[in-house]
Structure formats: structure tokens, C-alpha cells
Design a protein around this motif. Structure first.
Motif, PDB file in Angstrom:
ATOM      1  N   GLU A   3       0.549  -1.401   0.126  1.00 43.28           N
ATOM      2  CA  GLU A   3      -0.295   0.475   0.159  1.00 43.28           C
ATOM      3  C   GLU A   3       0.730   1.578  -0.539  1.00 43.28           C
ATOM      4  OE1 GLU A   3      -2.874  -0.559   2.897  1.00 43.28           O
ATOM      5  OE2 GLU A   3      -4.156  -2.236   2.194  1.00 43.28           O
ATOM      6  N   MET A   4       0.203   2.376  -0.251  1.00 42.31           N
ATOM      7  CA  MET A   4       0.986   3.732  -0.838  1.00 42.31           C
ATOM      8  C   MET A   4       1.424   4.156   0.545  1.00 42.31           C
ATOM      9  SD  MET A   4       2.936   5.624  -2.875  1.00 42.31           S
ATOM     10  CE  MET A   4       1.993   5.161  -4.022  1.00 42.31           C
ATOM     11  N   THR A   5       2.788   4.272   0.674  1.00 42.90           N
ATOM     12  CA  THR A   5       2.710   4.936   2.437  1.00 42.90           C
ATOM     13  C   THR A   5       2.906   6.858   1.952  1.00 42.90           C
ATOM     14  OG1 THR A   5       4.884   5.142   1.776  1.00 42.90           O
ATOM     15  CG2 THR A   5       4.239   3.393   3.227  1.00 42.90           C
ATOM     16  N   TYR A   6       2.694   7.381   3.253  1.00 42.59           N
ATOM     17  CA  TYR A   6       2.102   9.213   2.649  1.00 42.59           C
ATOM     18  C   TYR A   6       3.621   9.833   4.040  1.00 42.59           C
ATOM     19  CZ  TYR A   6      -1.595   7.835   0.261  1.00 42.59           C
ATOM     20  OH  TYR A   6      -2.477   6.885  -0.259  1.00 42.59           O
ATOM     21  N   LYS A   7       3.952  11.032   3.234  1.00 42.25           N
ATOM     22  CA  LYS A   7       4.795  11.556   4.440  1.00 42.25           C
ATOM     23  C   LYS A   7       4.052  12.804   4.415  1.00 42.25           C
ATOM     24  CE  LYS A   7       9.727  12.445   4.751  1.00 42.25           C
ATOM     25  NZ  LYS A   7      11.299  11.847   4.489  1.00 42.25           N
ATOM     26  N   ARG A   8       4.305  13.804   5.675  1.00 42.14           N
ATOM     27  CA  ARG A   8       4.012  14.827   5.742  1.00 42.14           C
ATOM     28  C   ARG A   8       5.142  16.059   4.873  1.00 42.14           C
ATOM     29  NH1 ARG A   8       0.116  16.960   8.637  1.00 42.14           N
ATOM     30  NH2 ARG A   8       0.029  15.392   9.820  1.00 42.14           N
ATOM     31  N   CYS A   9       4.791  16.571   3.957  1.00 42.12           N
ATOM     32  CA  CYS A   9       5.112  17.889   3.163  1.00 42.12           C
ATOM     33  C   CYS A   9       6.080  18.848   4.386  1.00 42.12           C
ATOM     34  CB  CYS A   9       4.420  18.172   2.109  1.00 42.12           C
ATOM     35  SG  CYS A   9       4.960  19.147   1.239  1.00 42.12           S
ATOM     36  N   GLY A  10       7.071  18.623   5.054  1.00 39.43           N
ATOM     37  CA  GLY A  10       7.473  19.473   6.076  1.00 39.43           C
ATOM     38  C   GLY A  10       6.717  19.555   7.436  1.00 39.43           C
ATOM     39  N   ASP A  11       6.561  20.752   7.419  1.00 39.96           N
ATOM     40  CA  ASP A  11       5.579  20.675   8.707  1.00 39.96           C
ATOM     41  C   ASP A  11       4.399  21.198   8.099  1.00 39.96           C
ATOM     42  OD1 ASP A  11       6.332  23.491   8.367  1.00 39.96           O
ATOM     43  OD2 ASP A  11       7.261  23.921   9.812  1.00 39.96           O
ATOM     44  N   SER A  12       3.469  21.617   7.275  1.00 39.72           N
ATOM     45  CA  SER A  12       2.312  21.289   6.207  1.00 39.72           C
ATOM     46  C   SER A  12       1.731  20.398   7.097  1.00 39.72           C
ATOM     47  CB  SER A  12       2.615  21.990   5.002  1.00 39.72           C
ATOM     48  OG  SER A  12       2.444  20.968   4.127  1.00 39.72           O
ATOM     49  N   GLY A  13       0.595  20.858   6.908  1.00 40.52           N
ATOM     50  CA  GLY A  13      -0.879  20.145   6.439  1.00 40.52           C
ATOM     51  C   GLY A  13      -0.481  18.869   5.772  1.00 40.52           C
ATOM     52  N   LEU A  15      -0.329  15.754   3.071  1.00 40.81           N
ATOM     53  CA  LEU A  15       0.612  14.438   3.487  1.00 40.81           C
ATOM     54  C   LEU A  15       1.188  14.282   2.620  1.00 40.81           C
ATOM     55  CD1 LEU A  15      -1.381  13.141   6.048  1.00 40.81           C
ATOM     56  CD2 LEU A  15       1.799  13.482   6.016  1.00 40.81           C
ATOM     57  N   LEU A  16       2.004  13.414   1.122  1.00 35.33           N
ATOM     58  CA  LEU A  16       2.369  13.287   0.306  1.00 35.33           C
ATOM     59  C   LEU A  16       2.566  11.680  -0.201  1.00 35.33           C
ATOM     60  CD1 LEU A  16       3.704  16.390  -1.592  1.00 35.33           C
ATOM     61  CD2 LEU A  16       1.397  16.092  -1.357  1.00 35.33           C
ATOM     62  N   PRO A  17       1.800  11.054  -0.932  1.00 39.79           N
ATOM     63  CA  PRO A  17       2.000  10.179  -1.147  1.00 39.79           C
ATOM     64  C   PRO A  17       3.751  10.085  -1.420  1.00 39.79           C
ATOM     65  CG  PRO A  17       1.449  10.352  -3.347  1.00 39.79           C
ATOM     66  CD  PRO A  17       1.202  11.410  -2.284  1.00 39.79           C
ATOM     67  N   SER A  18       4.820   8.655  -1.080  1.00 42.76           N
ATOM     68  CA  SER A  18       5.642   8.475  -1.437  1.00 42.76           C
ATOM     69  C   SER A  18       6.706   8.941  -3.235  1.00 42.76           C
ATOM     70  CB  SER A  18       6.492   7.014  -0.790  1.00 42.76           C
ATOM     71  OG  SER A  18       6.379   7.050   0.207  1.00 42.76           O
ATOM     72  N   ASP A 201      19.450  19.776   3.245  1.00 45.06           N
ATOM     73  CA  ASP A 201      20.176  20.059   4.490  1.00 45.06           C
ATOM     74  C   ASP A 201      19.432  21.645   5.060  1.00 45.06           C
ATOM     75  OD1 ASP A 201      22.038  18.394   4.261  1.00 45.06           O
ATOM     76  OD2 ASP A 201      23.363  19.445   4.029  1.00 45.06           O
ATOM     77  N   TYR A 202      19.051  22.430   4.217  1.00 43.02           N
ATOM     78  CA  TYR A 202      18.873  24.190   4.578  1.00 43.02           C
ATOM     79  C   TYR A 202      16.892  23.558   5.110  1.00 43.02           C
ATOM     80  CZ  TYR A 202      15.928  27.980   3.342  1.00 43.02           C
ATOM     81  OH  TYR A 202      15.372  29.231   3.924  1.00 43.02           O
ATOM     82  N   LEU A 203      16.003  22.613   3.689  1.00 41.30           N
ATOM     83  CA  LEU A 203      14.943  22.504   3.532  1.00 41.30           C
ATOM     84  C   LEU A 203      14.072  21.342   4.771  1.00 41.30           C
ATOM     85  CD1 LEU A 203      14.823  21.124  -0.575  1.00 41.30           C
ATOM     86  CD2 LEU A 203      13.881  22.706   0.853  1.00 41.30           C
ATOM     87  N   LYS A 204      15.250  20.638   5.157  1.00 41.30           N
ATOM     88  CA  LYS A 204      15.544  19.974   6.578  1.00 41.30           C
ATOM     89  C   LYS A 204      15.003  20.479   8.006  1.00 41.30           C
ATOM     90  CE  LYS A 204      14.514  16.165   8.383  1.00 41.30           C
ATOM     91  NZ  LYS A 204      13.444  15.104   8.225  1.00 41.30           N
ATOM     92  N   GLU A 205      16.363  22.045   7.858  1.00 41.08           N
ATOM     93  CA  GLU A 205      16.447  22.781   8.753  1.00 41.08           C
ATOM     94  C   GLU A 205      14.955  23.927   9.388  1.00 41.08           C
ATOM     95  OE1 GLU A 205      19.505  24.672   7.889  1.00 41.08           O
ATOM     96  OE2 GLU A 205      20.731  23.259   8.250  1.00 41.08           O
ATOM     97  N   GLU A 206      14.222  23.628   7.382  1.00 35.81           N
ATOM     98  CA  GLU A 206      13.665  24.941   7.669  1.00 35.81           C
ATOM     99  C   GLU A 206      11.739  24.075   8.223  1.00 35.81           C
ATOM    100  OE1 GLU A 206      13.303  28.420   7.887  1.00 35.81           O
ATOM    101  OE2 GLU A 206      15.521  28.130   8.246  1.00 35.81           O
ATOM    102  N   ASN A 207      12.522  23.086   7.652  1.00 33.94           N
ATOM    103  CA  ASN A 207      10.741  22.173   7.729  1.00 33.94           C
ATOM    104  C   ASN A 207       9.854  22.516   7.034  1.00 33.94           C
ATOM    105  OD1 ASN A 207      10.594  20.406  10.640  1.00 33.94           O
ATOM    106  ND2 ASN A 207      10.669  21.890  11.151  1.00 33.94           N
ATOM    107  N   ILE A 208      10.844  22.892   5.206  1.00 32.98           N
ATOM    108  CA  ILE A 208       9.784  22.890   4.067  1.00 32.98           C
ATOM    109  C   ILE A 208      10.122  21.583   3.141  1.00 32.98           C
ATOM    110  CG2 ILE A 208      10.280  24.041   1.733  1.00 32.98           C
ATOM    111  CD1 ILE A 208      11.592  26.414   3.257  1.00 32.98           C
ATOM    112  N   GLY A 209       9.180  20.983   2.622  1.00 28.73           N
ATOM    113  CA  GLY A 209       8.837  20.330   1.809  1.00 28.73           C
ATOM    114  C   GLY A 209       9.694  19.909   0.574  1.00 28.73           C
ATOM    115  N   CYS A 210      10.496  18.478   0.017  1.00 28.00           N
ATOM    116  CA  CYS A 210      10.809  18.241  -1.108  1.00 28.00           C
ATOM    117  C   CYS A 210      10.192  17.113  -1.797  1.00 28.00           C
ATOM    118  CB  CYS A 210      12.884  18.264  -0.839  1.00 28.00           C
ATOM    119  SG  CYS A 210      13.273  18.230  -2.055  1.00 28.00           S
ATOM    120  N   VAL A 211       9.985  17.669  -2.924  1.00 31.10           N
ATOM    121  CA  VAL A 211       9.733  16.786  -4.279  1.00 31.10           C
ATOM    122  C   VAL A 211      10.117  16.851  -5.370  1.00 31.10           C
ATOM    123  CG1 VAL A 211       6.806  15.989  -5.422  1.00 31.10           C
ATOM    124  CG2 VAL A 211       7.061  17.451  -3.183  1.00 31.10           C
ATOM    125  N   ALA A 212      10.791  15.583  -5.424  1.00 31.75           N
ATOM    126  CA  ALA A 212      12.308  15.333  -6.010  1.00 31.75           C
ATOM    127  C   ALA A 212      11.426  15.151  -7.744  1.00 31.75           C
ATOM    128  CB  ALA A 212      12.863  14.867  -5.769  1.00 31.75           C
TER     129      ALA A 212
END
Length: 328
Positions: A3-13, A15-18, A201-212
Motif C-alpha cells: 500500500e502507498m505510504t504518505y509523508k508530511r510535506c515539511g511541517d504543513s498539513g 501528506l504526500l504519497p511516496s 540540508d536547508y529544507l530539512k532545517e526549515e521544515n520545508i517539504g521536497c518533491v524530487a
């Protein structure tokens, strides 16, 4: 298939699929519309709730949004609130001085055009697709803020901004009461630019999501390019972005990475997707698909065993992060 897993986009509300579905190459008017419909329906049935577009996706430019808009209206009308639909503006779309880059004129006009093509009153995320070297960041960010304040976008994001401009843009948006919740870079084993430049590293520190996007390096990290360029591949298409010389330049690394994947007991494409998702800053990886079988193959990456330490070390040895490489 898991089943698809979901992860929070930074500290926003959000949730995006893997794995998210992108429409860069394979949903234009040159492609099979009914196959596009099958791909979207199959993706949704398997938990992919994030569909990623831009104004210029096709080909021709704009046609991916037109086709997706038709499919959304005909097949997904009752599922709109289950979906994250994104689009972008910044690359060339029409003639004249306002057809590209980062002016308020371009971004807001482009958003209106995208909404008409998508047959939607709003998108979930609206991106500035690339930084504009001639326009002040304050103007570009004010256009993104207007998109949210007007109700035409729920969130905003940035794509392909270098670290210095990314930091400044995030700060400007905060001053306008708007949070940048997501950043979208090209990121793969063969293009580790955002990692090398300190962006992840910056995105992780700032709790900003990253979609590659391009986790498979436009298909180079698949078995099809191990021994040359197949006639039906993306690199062989006249209207495509991937060129033969790009593939040839990476051939040695591709073969070596294929050997690493074999030792891991997986395929090179599954290894490449899981390598991207393994980074703690990554929220989701955008994959493209020309047919349902390709989509299924990418989804099977989620079934693969976690990459071992020796596999990660072997990948680093073959394709180390290159600080000189830039966004594509």
C-alpha cells in the motif's frame, strides 16, 4: 504490491504519497489520450493522490493540462478533495515580453490560463518554476502571495532556485504572511545538485517539504539504456528533452550502477527511486509513465528491500555529489 505510504510535506498539513505522478513528457497531444486516462486512474487506485503539472508540459506546451483537465472533469469530479493538483509558471509559454520568467504579469496570467485548461477553480500548489535573473524576488513572491490570497492556490512552492535565492525567497514570503511549504528540484543518483549545494540540508532545517523530479534521470536509470539507445525510448524522440549525447556521456556510470543494483538484488530503476526516497529531506519522488506497465514497475520500487550500507557506499563511489552541477 505494498500500500502507498504518505509523508508530511515539511511541517504543513499536507501528506504526500511516496511516489507522485508527473505529466512532463507523456500526457501531451502527441501521446495516446486513452492511455493517459488509464495511467491516471491506475495511479489513483494505487494511492497516488499527487498529480504534478506545469503550464508548459506537453508537448505541445499546455496540452498536458488540457488532457488532465478533461480526465479530471470526466473521471475524477467526485474525487477532487482527495487529490493534490499542482502547476507551475516561469518557462516560456507565449510570445512577447510576458510569456515567461517571474513577473507578476506572467505568473498570474499563466495561473489563470492553467486553471482554464485544468477546468478547476484552484490548484493545491502553485510554483514559481525557475528564478528570474532580471526581476526582483519581491515581485515574483508577491505574485505567489496573490495566488493564495485570491483563492486560486492553497499553497505555494519554488522550483530549481539556487540556495541563496531560495533562502531569500522563503524570507520574503514569510514577510507577506505566506509560507513556502515545498521545493521541487531535479534529484537523482546522476544529479545530486541540491544535495551538493546544501539545499536538502536547508529544507530539512526549515521544515520545508521536497518533491524530487526526474529520480530516474529522465529514464537513464532504467535497464533500457544499459546497452545503447532503443528506438522507442525518450532519448530517441525528436520532441523530447533527453538527448542521445546525455545518455552516451553517462553510459559507463549507468552500467556500473546496474551492477550495484544486481548485487543488491533489485533493478537499477527500483534502486534509483529508493535512493532518492532514502534522503530524510525528500517527501516524494515524481515519476513519469508512458503506460500502465511502466507505472506499475515504478510502484514496485516500494516493495524492494531497503538499500544496504554497502550499496549506498558503492553508489557514492560511482556517482558522488558534484558541487559544480546546477539545476536542469
Amino acid at each position: 504490491m505494498k500500500e502507498m505510504t504518505y509523508k508530511r510535506c515539511g511541517d504543513s498539513g499536507l501528506l504526500l504519497p511516496s511516489i507522485s505522478l508527473g505529466f512532463w513528457h507523456n500526457f501531451g497531444h502527441v501521446d495516446d489520450f486513452q492511455e493517459s486516462r488509464k495511467i491516471m486512474r491506475h495511479a489513483f487506485d494505487h494511492g497516488i493522490t499527487h498529480f504534478d503539472l506545469a503550464n508548459n508540459y506537453g508537448p505541445p506546451a499546455g496540452s498536458a493540462e488540457e488532457n488532465v483537465g478533461r480526465i479530471l472533469a470526466e473521471d475524477f469530479a467526485c474525487h477532487r478533495d482527495e487529490l493534490i493538483i499542482t502547476t507551475k509558471a516561469g518557462h516560456h509559454m507565449w510570445n512577447g515580453p510576458y510569456g515567461e520568467w517571474g513577473s507578476r504579469k506572467h505568473l498570474l496570467a499563466s495561473l489563470d490560463q492553467s486553471l482554464r485548461r485544468l477546468r478547476l477553480p484552484y490548484v493545491d500548489i502553485f510554483y514559481s518554476h525557475r528564478p528570474d535573473p532580471e526581476t526582483r524576488l519581491e515581485e515574483t513572491m508577491s505574485a505567489l502571495a496573490t495566488a493564495v490570497n485570491s483563492g486560486k492556490a492553497l499553497y505555494v512552492g519554488l522550483s530549481k532556485y539556487p540556495l541563496k535565492k531560495l533562502k531569500k525567497s522563503v524570507k520574503i514570503l514569510k514577510g507577506m504572511g505566506i509560507r513556502c511549504i515545498v521545493y521541487q528540484p531535479p534529484y537523482s543518483i546522476l544529479n545530486r545538485w541540491p544535495e551538493a549545494q546544501g539545499i536538502l540540508d536547508y529544507l530539512k532545517e526549515e521544515n520545508i517539504g521536497c518533491v524530487a523530479f526526474s529520480p530516474l534521470a529522465q529514464g537513464m536509470l532504467t535497464p533500457k539504456y544499459m546497452d545503447g539507445i532503443p528506438a522507442d525510448s525518450r532519448a530517441a524522440r525528436e520532441e523530447g528533452f533527453l538527448q542521445e549525447d546525455q545518455v552516451i556521456a553517462q553510459q559507463e556510470k549507468i552500467r556500473a550502477l546496474g551492477d550495484v543494483a544486481q548485487k543488491q538484488g533489485t533493478s537499477i530503476n527500483h534502486m534509483a527511486i529508493n535512493w532518492v526516497l532514502k534522503h530524510p529531506a525528500i517527501t516524494s519522488a515524481i515519476i513519469g509513465a508512458r503506460n500502465v506497465s511502466q507505472l506499475d514497475d515504478s510502484l514496485k520500487a516500494l516493495d524492494a528491500a531497503e538499500l544496504s550500507k554497502s550499496t549506498m557506499e558503492a553508489i557514492d563511489a560511482i556517482a558522488p555529489a558534484d558541487k559544480g552541477k546546477k539545476a536542469e
